[in-house]
Design a protein around this motif. Structure first.
Motif, PDB file in Angstrom:
ATOM      1  N   ALA A 131      -2.921   7.010   4.833  1.00 53.61           N
ATOM      2  CA  ALA A 131      -3.192   6.044   3.204  1.00 53.61           C
ATOM      3  C   ALA A 131      -2.818   4.683   3.410  1.00 53.61           C
ATOM      4  CB  ALA A 131      -3.318   6.536   2.200  1.00 53.61           C
ATOM      5  N   GLY A 132      -3.139   3.990   4.924  1.00 55.23           N
ATOM      6  CA  GLY A 132      -2.924   3.006   5.151  1.00 55.23           C
ATOM      7  C   GLY A 132      -3.328   1.580   5.837  1.00 55.23           C
ATOM      8  N   GLY A 133      -3.314   0.461   5.872  1.00 59.54           N
ATOM      9  CA  GLY A 133      -4.792  -0.442   6.927  1.00 59.54           C
ATOM     10  C   GLY A 133      -5.850   0.796   6.902  1.00 59.54           C
ATOM     11  N   LEU A 134      -6.143   1.731   7.908  1.00 63.09           N
ATOM     12  CA  LEU A 134      -7.616   2.228   7.871  1.00 63.09           C
ATOM     13  C   LEU A 134      -7.881   3.462   6.630  1.00 63.09           C
ATOM     14  CD1 LEU A 134      -6.591   3.464  11.438  1.00 63.09           C
ATOM     15  CD2 LEU A 134      -8.137   1.491  11.087  1.00 63.09           C
ATOM     16  N   GLY A 135      -6.619   3.768   6.220  1.00 62.42           N
ATOM     17  CA  GLY A 135      -6.918   4.624   5.074  1.00 62.42           C
ATOM     18  C   GLY A 135      -7.792   4.407   4.310  1.00 62.42           C
ATOM     19  N   SER A 136      -7.353   3.094   3.859  1.00 63.91           N
ATOM     20  CA  SER A 136      -7.148   1.763   2.001  1.00 63.91           C
ATOM     21  C   SER A 136      -8.886   2.003   2.913  1.00 63.91           C
ATOM     22  CB  SER A 136      -6.352   0.744   2.825  1.00 63.91           C
ATOM     23  OG  SER A 136      -5.288   0.981   2.003  1.00 63.91           O
ATOM     24  N   PRO A 137      -9.528   1.447   3.521  1.00 63.96           N
ATOM     25  CA  PRO A 137     -11.516   1.186   3.506  1.00 63.96           C
ATOM     26  C   PRO A 137     -12.112   2.443   3.356  1.00 63.96           C
ATOM     27  CG  PRO A 137     -10.391   0.050   5.735  1.00 63.96           C
ATOM     28  CD  PRO A 137      -8.804   0.186   4.712  1.00 63.96           C
ATOM     29  N   VAL A 138     -11.442   3.805   4.334  1.00 61.67           N
ATOM     30  CA  VAL A 138     -12.280   4.833   4.421  1.00 61.67           C
ATOM     31  C   VAL A 138     -12.190   5.981   2.808  1.00 61.67           C
ATOM     32  CG1 VAL A 138     -11.158   6.723   4.890  1.00 61.67           C
ATOM     33  CG2 VAL A 138     -11.684   5.199   6.541  1.00 61.67           C
ATOM     34  N   ILE A 139     -10.869   5.745   1.775  1.00 61.23           N
ATOM     35  CA  ILE A 139     -10.617   6.579   1.107  1.00 61.23           C
ATOM     36  C   ILE A 139     -11.087   5.480  -0.191  1.00 61.23           C
ATOM     37  CG2 ILE A 139      -9.325   6.429  -0.977  1.00 61.23           C
ATOM     38  CD1 ILE A 139      -7.104   7.201   1.179  1.00 61.23           C
ATOM     39  N   ALA A 140     -11.580   4.614  -0.183  1.00 66.36           N
ATOM     40  CA  ALA A 140     -12.246   3.699  -0.426  1.00 66.36           C
ATOM     41  C   ALA A 140     -13.573   3.368  -0.525  1.00 66.36           C
ATOM     42  CB  ALA A 140     -11.955   1.958  -1.390  1.00 66.36           C
ATOM     43  N   ASP A 178      -0.421  11.628   3.141  1.00 62.57           N
ATOM     44  CA  ASP A 178       0.891  10.286   3.443  1.00 62.57           C
ATOM     45  C   ASP A 178       1.850  10.683   2.471  1.00 62.57           C
ATOM     46  OD1 ASP A 178       1.917   8.297   4.664  1.00 62.57           O
ATOM     47  OD2 ASP A 178      -0.069   7.137   4.464  1.00 62.57           O
ATOM     48  N   HIS A 179       3.050  10.908   3.951  1.00 62.47           N
ATOM     49  CA  HIS A 179       3.959  10.851   3.067  1.00 62.47           C
ATOM     50  C   HIS A 179       4.951   9.710   2.761  1.00 62.47           C
ATOM     51  CE1 HIS A 179       5.368   9.627   7.377  1.00 62.47           C
ATOM     52  NE2 HIS A 179       6.452   9.767   7.171  1.00 62.47           N
ATOM     53  N   ASP A 180       4.728   8.374   3.452  1.00 62.50           N
ATOM     54  CA  ASP A 180       5.212   7.433   3.342  1.00 62.50           C
ATOM     55  C   ASP A 180       5.234   6.811   1.880  1.00 62.50           C
ATOM     56  OD1 ASP A 180       6.546   4.672   3.805  1.00 62.50           O
ATOM     57  OD2 ASP A 180       5.169   4.693   5.455  1.00 62.50           O
ATOM     58  N   THR A 181       5.860   5.943   1.274  1.00 62.44           N
ATOM     59  CA  THR A 181       5.496   5.084  -0.220  1.00 62.44           C
ATOM     60  C   THR A 181       4.892   3.604   0.342  1.00 62.44           C
ATOM     61  OG1 THR A 181       7.935   3.905   0.488  1.00 62.44           O
ATOM     62  CG2 THR A 181       7.641   6.013  -1.145  1.00 62.44           C
ATOM     63  N   VAL A 182       4.266   3.354  -0.461  1.00 61.60           N
ATOM     64  CA  VAL A 182       3.935   1.061  -0.226  1.00 61.60           C
ATOM     65  C   VAL A 182       5.453   0.722  -0.039  1.00 61.60           C
ATOM     66  CG1 VAL A 182       2.651  -0.019  -2.087  1.00 61.60           C
ATOM     67  CG2 VAL A 182       2.343   2.179  -1.913  1.00 61.60           C
ATOM     68  N   ILE A 228       5.625   3.892  -4.489  1.00 62.98           N
ATOM     69  CA  ILE A 228       5.287   4.832  -4.965  1.00 62.98           C
ATOM     70  C   ILE A 228       4.756   5.667  -3.795  1.00 62.98           C
ATOM     71  CG2 ILE A 228       2.927   5.820  -5.888  1.00 62.98           C
ATOM     72  CD1 ILE A 228       3.839   3.617  -7.882  1.00 62.98           C
ATOM     73  N   ASN A 229       4.225   6.828  -3.772  1.00 62.82           N
ATOM     74  CA  ASN A 229       3.703   7.567  -2.577  1.00 62.82           C
ATOM     75  C   ASN A 229       2.840   7.249  -2.177  1.00 62.82           C
ATOM     76  OD1 ASN A 229       2.255  10.179  -1.671  1.00 62.82           O
ATOM     77  ND2 ASN A 229       3.917  10.577  -0.099  1.00 62.82           N
ATOM     78  N   LYS A 230       2.041   6.837  -1.008  1.00 58.28           N
ATOM     79  CA  LYS A 230       0.550   6.217  -0.486  1.00 58.28           C
ATOM     80  C   LYS A 230      -0.121   7.428  -1.111  1.00 58.28           C
ATOM     81  CE  LYS A 230       2.642   3.443   3.190  1.00 58.28           C
ATOM     82  NZ  LYS A 230       1.959   2.745   4.424  1.00 58.28           N
ATOM     83  N   ALA A 231       0.064   8.750  -0.647  1.00 55.04           N
ATOM     84  CA  ALA A 231      -1.318   9.301  -1.276  1.00 55.04           C
ATOM     85  C   ALA A 231      -1.512   9.589  -2.709  1.00 55.04           C
ATOM     86  CB  ALA A 231      -0.702  10.628  -0.474  1.00 55.04           C
ATOM     87  N   HIS A 235      -1.051  14.593  -0.727  1.00 56.62           N
ATOM     88  CA  HIS A 235      -0.556  15.373   0.251  1.00 56.62           C
ATOM     89  C   HIS A 235       0.382  14.529   0.378  1.00 56.62           C
ATOM     90  CE1 HIS A 235      -3.376  19.045   0.267  1.00 56.62           C
ATOM     91  NE2 HIS A 235      -4.686  18.046   0.569  1.00 56.62           N
ATOM     92  N   GLU A 236       1.671  14.883  -0.861  1.00 56.57           N
ATOM     93  CA  GLU A 236       2.834  13.713  -0.405  1.00 56.57           C
ATOM     94  C   GLU A 236       3.768  14.222   0.586  1.00 56.57           C
ATOM     95  OE1 GLU A 236       4.668  12.210  -4.206  1.00 56.57           O
ATOM     96  OE2 GLU A 236       2.683  13.076  -4.707  1.00 56.57           O
ATOM     97  N   ALA A 237       3.946  14.939   1.820  1.00 53.29           N
ATOM     98  CA  ALA A 237       3.730  15.586   3.100  1.00 53.29           C
ATOM     99  C   ALA A 237       3.192  14.809   4.270  1.00 53.29           C
ATOM    100  CB  ALA A 237       4.061  16.823   3.313  1.00 53.29           C
ATOM    101  N   ALA A 238       4.063  14.620   5.114  1.00 53.73           N
ATOM    102  CA  ALA A 238       3.989  14.173   6.819  1.00 53.73           C
ATOM    103  C   ALA A 238       2.856  15.877   7.068  1.00 53.73           C
ATOM    104  CB  ALA A 238       4.906  13.732   7.468  1.00 53.73           C
TER     105      ALA A 238
END
Length: 242
Positions: free
Chosen positions: A43-52, A66-70, A88-91, A110-113
């Motif tokens: 849910a990062g750089g590519l995931g952001s427009p995909v999700i939107a 995504d398991h990472d945080t913003v 906050i968790n990115k997912a 899904h808050e896991a790798a």
């Protein structure tokens, strides 16, 4: 008798009106989007427009892994997150954005790798996968699980001023055709080391969302066996076959 969840409500008909009048999409295409179960890995750089764009399009069930945080350094390119969401968790952050954009989409964070241990069980819940992660290890794991389950996989990658997108689908070339087994993360430049221009992720991520919509609705010709490359500095698209 309860309403058929596959049918569009009056509010959805207004929301998706530009799709419904679009030749080739129409009601059948929009209902296919509503039936679809799609997983976005990253849910990062590519995931952001995909999700939107997938949330806006009316995907029925949208999983976000995504398991990472913003972090503050994400925000110039990860545009669905905000300064208030740092830490906050990115997912979860992405799901909150998508919920605010379109309450008709069922969000599953899904808050896991994604790992070799959980990838197959995770992907088995979905019909289509999009991978916007930034490391080959996770990409290989995701691609292997998708191939084993017979799921199409939309894959995007970006670096500095350039990016690419392709589709790995049953019957087409596999992940190893683009990333040989000998390739390693140590051989690839990282965003932290080389930097990345923010809008590039929007270009590639939006192309990934478009491929997903095409695969779900049957519109057009997906990028199966083809890699579309974008050079942001020279404003040029090119393509090569796998």
């Amino acid at each position: 008798m309860p309403a058929d969840p596959r049918l569009l409500s009056s509010e959805e008909t207004r929301r998706y009106g530009r799709h419904l009048v679009l030749k080739g999409m129409g009601g059948a295409g929009q209902q296919a989007l509503k039936r679809a179960r799609v997983l976005v890995v990253g849910a990062g750089g590519l995931g952001s427009p995909v999700i939107a764009y997938l949330a806006g399009a009316g995907i029925g069930t949208l999983g976000i892994a995504d398991h990472d945080t913003v972090s503050l350094s994400n925000l110039h390119r990860q545009v669905i997150h905000t300064g208030a969401g740092v830490g906050i968790n990115k997912a979860q952050s992405a799901a909150a954005f998508a919920e605010a954009l379109n309450p008709h989409v069922q969000l599953v964070p899904h808050e896991a790798a994604v790992t070799a241990d959980n990838a197959e069980a995770l992907l088995a819940q979905y019909d289509l996968v999009l991978d916007g992660t930034d490391n080959l290890a996770t990409r290989r794991i995701t691609a292997a699980a998708a191939a084993k389950l017979g799921l199409p996989l939309v894959s995007g990658a970006v670096s500095m001023f350039a990016g690419q997108v392709t589709v790995f689908a049953p019957g087409g070339p596999g992940f190893a055709a683009l990333y040989p087994a000998a390739a390693d993360d140590a051989d690839l430049p990282s965003c932290e080391a080389t930097g990345i221009i923010g809008p590039l992720t929007g270009v590639i991520g939006t192309l990934m969302a478009m491929e997903a919509v095409k695969l779900i609705t049957g519109i057009g010709t997906p990028l199966v066996g083809r890699v579309l490359v974008y050079d942001g500095k020279d404003a040029r698209f090119s393509e090569f076959a796998l």
